[in-house]
Design a protein around this motif. Sequence first.
Motif, mmCIF file in Angstrom:
data_model
loop_
_atom_site.group_PDB
_atom_site.id
_atom_site.type_symbol
_atom_site.label_atom_id
_atom_site.label_comp_id
_atom_site.label_asym_id
_atom_site.label_seq_id
_atom_site.Cartn_x
_atom_site.Cartn_y
_atom_site.Cartn_z
ATOM 1 N N TYR A 1 0.823 -1.200 0.000
ATOM 2 C CA TYR A 1 0.000 0.000 0.000
ATOM 3 C C TYR A 1 0.861 1.256 0.000
ATOM 4 C CZ TYR A 1 -4.202 -2.758 1.112
ATOM 5 O OH TYR A 1 -5.251 -3.630 1.092
ATOM 6 N N ALA A 2 1.932 1.261 0.799
ATOM 7 C CA ALA A 2 2.827 2.421 0.862
ATOM 8 C C ALA A 2 3.450 2.685 -0.504
ATOM 9 C CB ALA A 2 3.912 2.202 1.915
ATOM 10 N N ALA A 3 3.974 1.642 -1.141
ATOM 11 C CA ALA A 3 4.616 1.794 -2.452
ATOM 12 C C ALA A 3 3.613 2.232 -3.516
ATOM 13 C CB ALA A 3 5.288 0.478 -2.859
ATOM 14 N N ASP A 4 2.434 1.601 -3.539
ATOM 15 C CA ASP A 4 1.423 1.926 -4.551
ATOM 16 C C ASP A 4 0.925 3.360 -4.429
ATOM 17 O OD1 ASP A 4 1.622 -0.646 -5.504
ATOM 18 O OD2 ASP A 4 -0.236 -1.346 -4.571
ATOM 19 N N GLN A 5 0.635 3.796 -3.218
ATOM 20 C CA GLN A 5 0.092 5.134 -3.037
ATOM 21 C C GLN A 5 1.143 6.218 -3.255
ATOM 22 O OE1 GLN A 5 -2.989 5.443 0.225
ATOM 23 N NE2 GLN A 5 -2.204 3.369 0.605
ATOM 24 N N LEU A 6 2.400 5.938 -2.892
ATOM 25 C CA LEU A 6 3.467 6.902 -3.148
ATOM 26 C C LEU A 6 3.696 7.039 -4.652
ATOM 27 C CD1 LEU A 6 5.441 8.807 -1.725
ATOM 28 C CD2 LEU A 6 7.131 6.974 -1.819
ATOM 29 N N LYS A 7 3.634 5.932 -5.378
ATOM 30 C CA LYS A 7 3.770 5.966 -6.840
ATOM 31 C C LYS A 7 2.682 6.838 -7.451
ATOM 32 C CE LYS A 7 3.585 3.134 -10.967
ATOM 33 N NZ LYS A 7 3.402 1.798 -11.516
ATOM 34 N N GLU A 8 1.475 6.701 -6.936
ATOM 35 C CA GLU A 8 0.356 7.486 -7.431
ATOM 36 C C GLU A 8 0.585 8.985 -7.224
ATOM 37 O OE1 GLU A 8 -4.270 7.593 -6.206
ATOM 38 O OE2 GLU A 8 -3.392 5.592 -6.452
#
Length: 145
Positions: free
Chosen positions: A70-77
């Motif tokens: 979740y941390a990686a996905d949302q930061l990418k967004e």
Amino acid sequence: MATGEEDETERVRRPSGKKTAKKTVKKTARSASSVGAGHRESESDSEEPRTGREEPRTGRRVSAPRAMRYAADQLKELLGRAPESVSAVQPTEDGWQADVEVLELERVPGTTSVMATYRVMLDKEGELVAYERTRRYTRGQIDRR
């Protein structure tokens, strides 16, 4: 393949640099008679698009691996750049804290590329509530201890 099903295949790129994998999604078309015959449509059968994330359980803390994703996905967004890795994750009173490594500026040779570490704060359900860049460094740099 059964009648009423269509096969959609898409390529999924894994951030670890491994080869891409094929992901197959099957969609089933329902006739009105099956719905009228006492069949109730569940949430998983709804026509709304999925975001790729599973819905978190309300009131419970998400697991550490799920918090990392979740941390990686949302930061990418937010940044528009794909994270290279998650270097740390730890539980906090309010949820999770994760350190995510991101390629900020790609250079040749690769050891001179500029990397950054972002500290990401997630609530108990895995939603991003805050982030900050804590460090910038070249990819070839080694930490002094």
